[in-house]
Write an enzyme that holds these catalytic residues in place. Structure first.
Site, mmCIF file in Angstrom:
data_model
loop_
_atom_site.group_PDB
_atom_site.id
_atom_site.type_symbol
_atom_site.label_atom_id
_atom_site.label_comp_id
_atom_site.label_asym_id
_atom_site.label_seq_id
_atom_site.Cartn_x
_atom_site.Cartn_y
_atom_site.Cartn_z
ATOM 1 N N GLU A 236 0.826 -1.207 0.000
ATOM 2 C CA GLU A 236 0.000 0.000 0.000
ATOM 3 C C GLU A 236 0.866 1.265 0.000
ATOM 4 O O GLU A 236 0.733 2.120 0.865
ATOM 5 C CB GLU A 236 -0.983 -0.022 1.185
ATOM 6 N N ASP A 315 -8.197 -9.140 4.288
ATOM 7 C CA ASP A 315 -7.939 -8.001 5.166
ATOM 8 C C ASP A 315 -9.026 -7.913 6.241
ATOM 9 O O ASP A 315 -9.842 -6.996 6.192
ATOM 10 C CB ASP A 315 -7.899 -6.709 4.330
ATOM 11 N N GLU A 343 -12.765 -2.356 12.062
ATOM 12 C CA GLU A 343 -12.767 -1.636 10.789
ATOM 13 C C GLU A 343 -13.890 -2.109 9.857
ATOM 14 O O GLU A 343 -14.636 -1.306 9.329
ATOM 15 C CB GLU A 343 -11.399 -1.806 10.121
HETATM 16 C C1 GCU Z 1 -6.221 -2.172 5.919
HETATM 17 C C2 GCU Z 1 -6.612 -0.842 6.463
HETATM 18 C C3 GCU Z 1 -5.495 0.146 6.389
HETATM 19 C C4 GCU Z 1 -4.227 -0.453 7.006
HETATM 20 C C5 GCU Z 1 -3.930 -1.790 6.398
HETATM 21 C C6 GCU Z 1 -2.798 -2.529 7.087
HETATM 22 O O1 GCU Z 1 -6.048 -2.095 4.522
HETATM 23 O O2 GCU Z 1 -7.723 -0.346 5.758
HETATM 24 O O3 GCU Z 1 -5.903 1.292 7.068
HETATM 25 O O4 GCU Z 1 -3.173 0.394 6.832
HETATM 26 O O5 GCU Z 1 -5.048 -2.620 6.502
HETATM 27 O O6 GCU Z 1 -3.077 -3.504 7.765
HETATM 28 O O7 GCU Z 1 -1.659 -2.160 6.943
#
Ligand code: GCU
Length: 610
Positions: A236, A315, A343
Site C-alpha cells: 500500500e 484483510d 474496521e
Molecule cells: C487495511 C486498512 C489500512 C491499514 C492496512 C494494514 O487495509 O484499511 O488502514 O493500513 O489494513 O493492515 O496495513
C-alpha cells in the site's frame, strides 16, 4: 526469596522486579484488604512471566518471576471476582510476545480508530496524562498483553523521529509502562535512511546497514528493553526492499542483524499485495498474493525475524478462510495478526464479539503454529477506552487467548461479564453472554453473504455498498451479474484453493463440501445453486439478511431491559439504535442488489425493495 511485606524487600532487588512487585502488591492489597485477606509474594526470577497461586490460612500466596508476580496477582483477583477456582500449578503464557499494534499517528488521529483520539500523541508530539497511561498499563497487564507498538504501521511523519530526536520522549513513555510488564515497539519506515540524507535504502548497501546499526545502538542505549521494530514494507505504497530488486528476506534480515545484538525482533508484516490492480484483470487474485511472495522464502529469515500474517488472506473481512501461509512456513517464525479495531466489523458501534472468530482460526491452524500473536488495537481516548463498552471484551479476550489459546469463547465471555458487570443476576449475565456469543454471526448475516467480502462502503468501511469496490484498484471484486456471483478460486479459476494442504484444498474446491459460510469466497455460483441445506443460493442470501436484521432487533430488546451501570447503559442503547439502522440498511441494500440482478422473488414473500 520470600517477601511477605514490601517494605522488607532487600535493597539489591533489581529495580524492574521491585516495580512489578509493587504494582502486584498494591493491586492485591486494594482488592483483598477489604475482604480481610492477606496476599504474600515469593519471587523466583527464573519463572519470568510465569506464576503459581496457593491458598493458605491467612489468604493467598503468589510465586512468580519478574512480571509473573503481576500476572499472578491479576489472576488471583480474577478468580476471586468471578468465583472461579484458582488455576492449579504453574501458569505461563502460551505466546511469549503478546502484542498490541496501535495505529496511532503523531497528530493525534488513529488510523481505523473508533474510540477517540490517541491516548499519547497530539500535535506531532507525545502528549498524555500519565495517570491515564498508568491505567493503560494496568489494563494491559491485567489481561496479559506485554508489547505495545506505539505508532501506525503506515509511518506518517514526524513518526520517523521516534527513533532519533524523539527518543527521550519514547524512553519516558516506556518508563511508565515498564512496571506493568509492557515493553514498547515502534513501527519503522524502510526508507528512513533516505530521510536522513542517504541516497538509497537498499538493504545490501553497506552505508544503509551501518546507518541502521548506528541507529539501533542509540535506540537500545535509550531503551534497553525495546521489543523491536514493526515493518510494513512494499505494501500500500510503503517503501520496501523491492524498490532495490531485493526480496523480503534480504530486507527483514538486514534490519534484524542491526538489532540482534540488543535482543530486538523484527516483526515483518506479510500484508503485501498489488493495490493497483486493474479490475479488468481477472487473472490476478489478491488472496493469492502473500503465499506467492513468502512461501518460497520459508527458512530464509533470521531467527529474530517474525513474519506477521493477518488471520485471513484478504484483510480482516467478516468471514475469510485462514491464511494458507499458516500451513506452509514451518521454518519461519510466524505471528498471527487479528484486528480488534472493528474496521470492517461495525466500527465499535455494532456489537461484534471476536472470541468465536479466534477459536475458529486457532482450531484451524493449531495454537502452536504461530510463535507470537498480535492485534490491531481498538483503544482510544474515550472515557470507556473502546467507544462501545462491550468492545472492551475484545481486548480482554485477546489477552486471555494469548495466554491460553485453547479457551472456549463462552468461557472467556462469561469471565469478562463476571468481572465487568458482576452486579447482574445469573439470568441477566447469561442473556448478555448469549447475545455476545452470537453477535458475530448476526453481523455476518446482515452484511456480507456467504464469504463474499468487500460489500462495504469504501469510504470509511461502515455500511453497505455492494458495488463500491467493484471497479477499484484494490483487488476486491464480487463480479456479480444477472446469472451468478463470486470468484472461482479452485484450480479451474484463480487456483487460490490449491495454496492449502491437499485435504483442505479438496474440501474447499467442491461447492458441495465447502462450508456454506465460505461458499462464495471459493466459488462463482448461479443464483439457483442448491446449497447443502436445500435452499437456493439467492434464497439463502435473502433469508440470512432478514434473519440478521431480526436477530439485531431481538438484541435491542434484550439490551433495553438489561440493568447495566448507567454510564454504560446510555452508550449501549444509543449505539444499539445505530446498529439497528445499519442492519436495516444492509439488509435492504444487499437484498435489493441481488434481486435486481437475479430477478428472483423471495419464497417467503417478504418486502424486498425494487
Ligand atoms: C487495511 C486498512 C489500512 C491499514 C492496512 C494494514 O487495509 O484499511 O488502514 O493500513 O489494513 O493492515 O496495513
Amino acid at each position: 526469596m520470600h517477601y511477605a511485606w514490601l517494605n522488607a524487600l532487600p535493597h539489591d532487588i533489581p529495580a524492574t522486579l521491585r516495580r512489578s512487585l509493587e504494582v502486584a502488591a498494591f493491586e492485591a492489597d486494594a482488592f483483598f484488604a477489604p475482604r480481610q485477606k492477606q496476599v504474600s509474594f515469593s519471587v523466583e526470577p527464573g519463572l519470568g512471566e510465569a506464576y503459581r497461586l496457593e491458598e493458605n490460612k491467612d489468604g493467598f500466596h503468589v510465586t512468580g518471576g519478574e512480571s509473573g508476580v503481576l500476572y499472578g496477582a491479576y489472576a488471583l483477583i480474577r478468580a476471586q471476582q468471578t468465583g472461579g477456582a484458582l488455576p492449579q500449578g504453574e501458569q505461563r503464557p502460551h505466546y511469549p510476545l503478546r502484542m498490541l499494534n496501535c495505529w496511532d499517528n503523531m497528530d493525534g488521529s488513529i488510523e481505523r480508530g473508533y474510540a477517540g483520539r490517541s491516548l499519547w500523541f497530539e500535535e506531532d508530539a507525545f502528549q498524555y496524562d500519565p495517570r491515564r497511561i498508568r491505567q493503560l498499563g494496568r489494563m494491559l497487564a491485567s489481561c496479559g498483553v506485554n508489547v505495545l507498538c506505539v505508532n501506525n504501521v503506515n509511518v506518517i511523519p514526524p513518526a520517523q523521529h521516534l527513533i532519533d530526536t524523539l527518543l527521550p520522549d519514547l524512553a519516558a513513555f516506556a518508563d511508565i509502562l515498564r512496571p506493568f510488564g509492557v515493553r514498547l515497539m515502534v513501527s519503522v519506515d524502510f526508507a528512513m535512511p533516505m530521510q536522513d540524507g542517504l541516497s538509497t535504502a537498499d538493504p545490501l548497501d553497506a552505508a544503509v546497514q551501518a546507518w541502521w546499526a548506528d541507529r539501533a545502538k542509540e535506540i537500545w542505549t535509550a531503551i534497553p528493553d525495546l521489543a523491536g521494530f514493526l515493518v510494513k514494507a512494499d505494501s500500500e505504497h510503503r517503501p520496501g526492499p523491492a524498490t532495490y530488486g531485493r526480496n523480503h528476506a534480504q530486507g527483514a534480515n538486514m534490519l534484524a542483524r542491526a538489532i540482534a545484538p540488543y535482543g530486538g525482533q523484527v516483526i515483518w508484516r506479510a500484508f503485501v499485495y498489488n493495490c493497483l490492480q486493474d479490475w479488468r484483470d481477472t487473472e490476478t487474485d489478491r488472496p493469492c498474493a502473500a503465499f506467492a511472495l513468502y512461501q518460497p522464502m520459508d527458512g530464509q529469515f533470521d531467527d529474530n525475524v517474525i513474519l506477521q500474517v493477518k488471520n485471513g488472506p484478504y484483510d480482516f473481512q467478516v468471514r475469510e478462510p485462514v491464511s494458507p501461509l499458516f500451513y506452509a512456513m514451518p521454518r519461519t517464525r510466524l505471528a498471527l495478526e487479528f484486528q480488534l479495531a472493528q474496521e470492517y466489523t461495525g466500527h465499535q458501534i455494532d456489537i461484534y464479539a471476536m472470541p468465536p472468530l479466534w477459536r475458529e482460526v486457532l482450531d484451524a491452524i493449531g495454537p502452536d503454529t504461530p510463535r507470537a500473536i498480535a492485534a490491531v488495537s481498538n483503544l482510544g481516548r474515550d472515557e470507556n477506552w473502546t467507544g462501545h463498552p462491550f468492545a472492551q471484551l475484545n481486548l480482554y479476550a485477546y489477552g486471555r487467548f494469548a495466554w491460553e489459546p485453547d479457551m472456549e469463547p463462552e468461557a472467556v465471555i462469561c469471565e469478562w461479564i463476571g468481572l465487568t458487570y458482576g452486579d447482574l443476576t445469573a439470568d441477566q449475565r447469561d442473556a448478555l453472554a448469549q447475545l455476545l456469543l452470537q453477535s458475530r454471526e448476526t453481523y455476518e448475516k446482515y452484511t456480507a453473504p456467504l464469504g463474499l467480502c468487500w460489500m462495504v462502503n469504501p469510504a470509511g468501511h461502515y455500511g453497505p455498498s455492494p458495488y463500491g469496490y467493484e471497479f477499484q484498484s484494490w483487488g476486491t471484486y464480487n463480479r456479480a451479474d444477472r446469472d451468478a456471483v463470486g470468484i472461482d478460486r479452485t484450480a479451474a479459476g484463480t487456483g487460490y484453493a490449491d495454496q492449502y494442504p491437499p485435504e483442505i484444498a479438496a474440501r474447499y474446491a467442491d461447492p458441495h463440501s465447502c462450508p456454506d459460510n465460505l461458499l462464495l469466497f471459493f466459488h462463482r455460483l448461479p443464483y439457483d445453486f442448491v446449497m447443502q441445506d436445500g435452499r437456493t443460493l439467492i434464497q439463502r442470501i435473502y433469508d440470512d439478511h432478514f434473519e440478521g436484521y431480526d436477530r439485531t432487533a431481538a438484541m435491542a430488546e434484550t439490551l433495553r431491559v438489561l440493568p447495566l451501570p448507567e454510564q454504560d447503559r446510555a452508550v449501549v442503547l444509543e449505539r444499539m439504535e445505530r446498529q439497528l439502522r445499519n442492519a436495516r440498511e444492509w439488509r435492504d441494500v444487499i437484498n435489493t442488489f441481488f434481486r435486481r440482478f437475479s430477478g428472483a422473488e423471495d419464497d417467503k414473500g417478504r418486502k424486498i425493495y425494487k
